[in-house]
Design an enzyme around this catalytic site. Structure first.
Site, short mmCIF file in Angstrom:
data_model
loop_
_atom_site.label_atom_id
_atom_site.label_comp_id
_atom_site.label_asym_id
_atom_site.label_seq_id
_atom_site.Cartn_x
_atom_site.Cartn_y
_atom_site.Cartn_z
N LYS A 193 0.83 -1.21 0.00
CA LYS A 193 0.00 0.00 0.00
C LYS A 193 0.87 1.27 0.00
CE LYS A 193 -3.58 -2.53 -0.23
NZ LYS A 193 -4.47 -3.15 0.74
C1 LIG Z 1 -5.52 -4.32 1.00
C2 LIG Z 1 -6.97 -4.06 1.10
C3 LIG Z 1 -7.69 -4.33 2.27
C4 LIG Z 1 -7.11 -5.06 3.42
O1 LIG Z 1 -6.05 -4.43 4.03
P1 LIG Z 1 -5.23 -5.24 5.15
O2 LIG Z 1 -4.49 -4.16 5.87
O3 LIG Z 1 -4.34 -6.20 4.43
O4 LIG Z 1 -6.21 -5.92 6.02
C5 LIG Z 1 -9.02 -3.96 2.33
N1 LIG Z 1 -9.62 -3.38 1.28
C6 LIG Z 1 -8.98 -3.14 0.13
C7 LIG Z 1 -9.72 -2.49 -0.99
C8 LIG Z 1 -7.64 -3.50 -0.01
O5 LIG Z 1 -7.00 -3.31 -1.16
#
Ligand SMILES: *Cc1c(COP(=O)(O)O)cnc(C)c1O
Length: 410
Positions: A193
């Site tokens: 991210k």
């Molecule tokens: C990555 C992601 C999540 C989950 O994030 P985590 O921190 O891995 O739990 C939720 N929603 C979307 C749209 C994502 O891309």
């Protein structure tokens, strides 16, 4: 082992690469040798600094965006089985969160261009379900979704809206930064991210009482968190008055997050300049459409999602293979949830119920986009898309027209 290397072997352009800054490495070492590694002073500081970054009143650090969504929904204290509207075009974790909060997910189709639900698909799904009590809205790829307008359309107050901002650190909806709009906004610090820690999440809110509830929920529902109990004058006594869980963030993660946060503005600039280069190089490539731009606000550019249109000579999956051979990593966001057995079972939806999401899924392709990508990497990706197109268009012409297409056969 040989020292000889094939000179034609080039380094791959990875789809994603987690960049942990030098300051973050130092911070991690400092925390590991400090004698306190779980939730504590670093987490309190990270919460304050992250809240400042997005302009929110409060921030509560948790173990992931998935747990951030689950805890935000639990904190609403809805009756068990209450219906929660969300997109079928999202990451599975966002809907597992609804299920594990004891609630019933209701899926909605998307707009074919933004790949997010709009007022029409949301109201249709809500109506078919017999009404909904809450909603989770995702800002897909970092493109803003009009939170207030959609809440109005569905007839829900903003306190019943959770934003999934896993892609949206740095997104603005009109003149409001994501993190300051709905009742609670959930961010992800997963490895790929825009603000990577490796794992981690954050909820931001303007509601101080909600923030306190989330702080308790993330740590077993205890009335005082462990760190405060060990402060001078702190008491060993605590109580539990709610079904809490274990979803706190460690000080190790928080220290990394604080150091990473200092680079975030620069990394976002870098993403924007790489996007401009992609736009410039791909705008004339027939069969490849560029991602949509918001009419207002700001895009956070977590993902650069192009569409492989019918006039490109390869289908999306074939193109993924051809790019892989050319040393370029790509990905696909997302497989619609109604195509997966578990979510079909849980939501009772049927194949073909969400035609826009199905059609989009067949053509989407996420190209590499991360701050450590060089301009040469982006050029290589674009040249590969152009080159694969030229090679396969020539083959297709040769197949169809044989020797009538000599100009293409070089
Ligand atoms: C990555 C992601 C999540 C989950 O994030 P985590 O921190 O891995 O739990 C939720 N929603 C979307 C749209 C994502 O891309």
């Amino acid at each position: 082992m040989t020292l000889l290397q094939d000179p034609t072997t080039e380094v791959r352009v990875p789809f994603a690469r987690t960049h942990i800054s030098g300051e973050a490495l130092d911070a991690a070492l400092r925390v590991l040798s400090s004698g306190w590694v779980t939730t504590g002073p670093e987490t309190a500081e990270f919460e304050r600094e992250f809240a400042d970054w997005v302009g929110a009143e409060h921030a509560v650090a948790v173990s992931s965006c998935t747990s951030a969504i689950e805890l935000s929904l639990r904190a609403m204290r809805l009756p068990r089985g209450s219906r929660v509207l969300t997109s079928t075009y999202t990451f599975c974790g966002a809907v597992h969160a609804i299920v594990h909060a004891g609630l019933q997910p209701v899926l909605a189709d998307v707009d074919p261009v933004t790949l997010m639900p709009d007022a029409e698909t949301l109201t249709r799904a809500a109506h078919q379900a017999g009404g909904v009590q809450a909603m989770v809205l995702v800002h897909f790829a970092g493109h803003p979704t009009p939170v207030r307008r959609l809440a109005d359309a569905v007839g829900l107050p903003l306190e019943r809206v959770v934003e999934d901002a896993a892609h949206a650190v740095g997104t603005w909806v009109d003149a409001e930064q994501v993190g300051t709009i709905s009742g609670s906004t959930c961010f992800s610090f997963y490895a790929t991210k825009n603000l990577p820690i490796g794992e981690g999440g954050m909820v931001t809110t303007a509601d101080g009482e909600l923030a306190e509830r989330l702080r308790s929920l993330r740590l077993h529902g205890m009335s005082h968190d462990a760190w405060r109990r060990y402060l001078p004058g702190g008491s060993w006594r605590y109580s539990v008055d709610t079904a809490g869980t274990k979803a706190n963030m460690t000080d190790l993660q928080s220290a990394i997050g604080r150091a990473q946060l200092r680079h975030l503005a620069r990394w976002q600039d870098r993403r924007r300049s790489l996007v401009a280069l992609y736009d410039e190089m791909l705008s004339g490539v027939a069969g490849i459409s560029l991602p949509p731009r918001p009419e207002s606000g700001a895009h956070a550019w977590h993902l650069y999602v192009v569409r492989v249109e019918p006039d490109y000579p390869l289908r999306r999956d074939e193109l993924v293979g051809a790019l892989d051979v050319a040393g370029i990593g790509t990905s696909v966001h997302f497989i619609p949830l109604h195509q997966m057995p578990y979510f079909r079972e849980v939501t009772g939806c049927v194949p073909g119920q969400f035609p826009a999401a199905d059609a989009a899924f067949d053509t989407v392709l996420s190209l590499p986009l991360h701050p450590s990508l060089t301009r040469m990497d982006v050029q290589r990706v674009c040249h590969a898309l152009i080159d694969v197109r030229r090679r396969h268009a020539a083959q297709a012409t040769a197949r169809l027209g044989g020797s009538h297409a000599p100009a293409q056969r070089r």
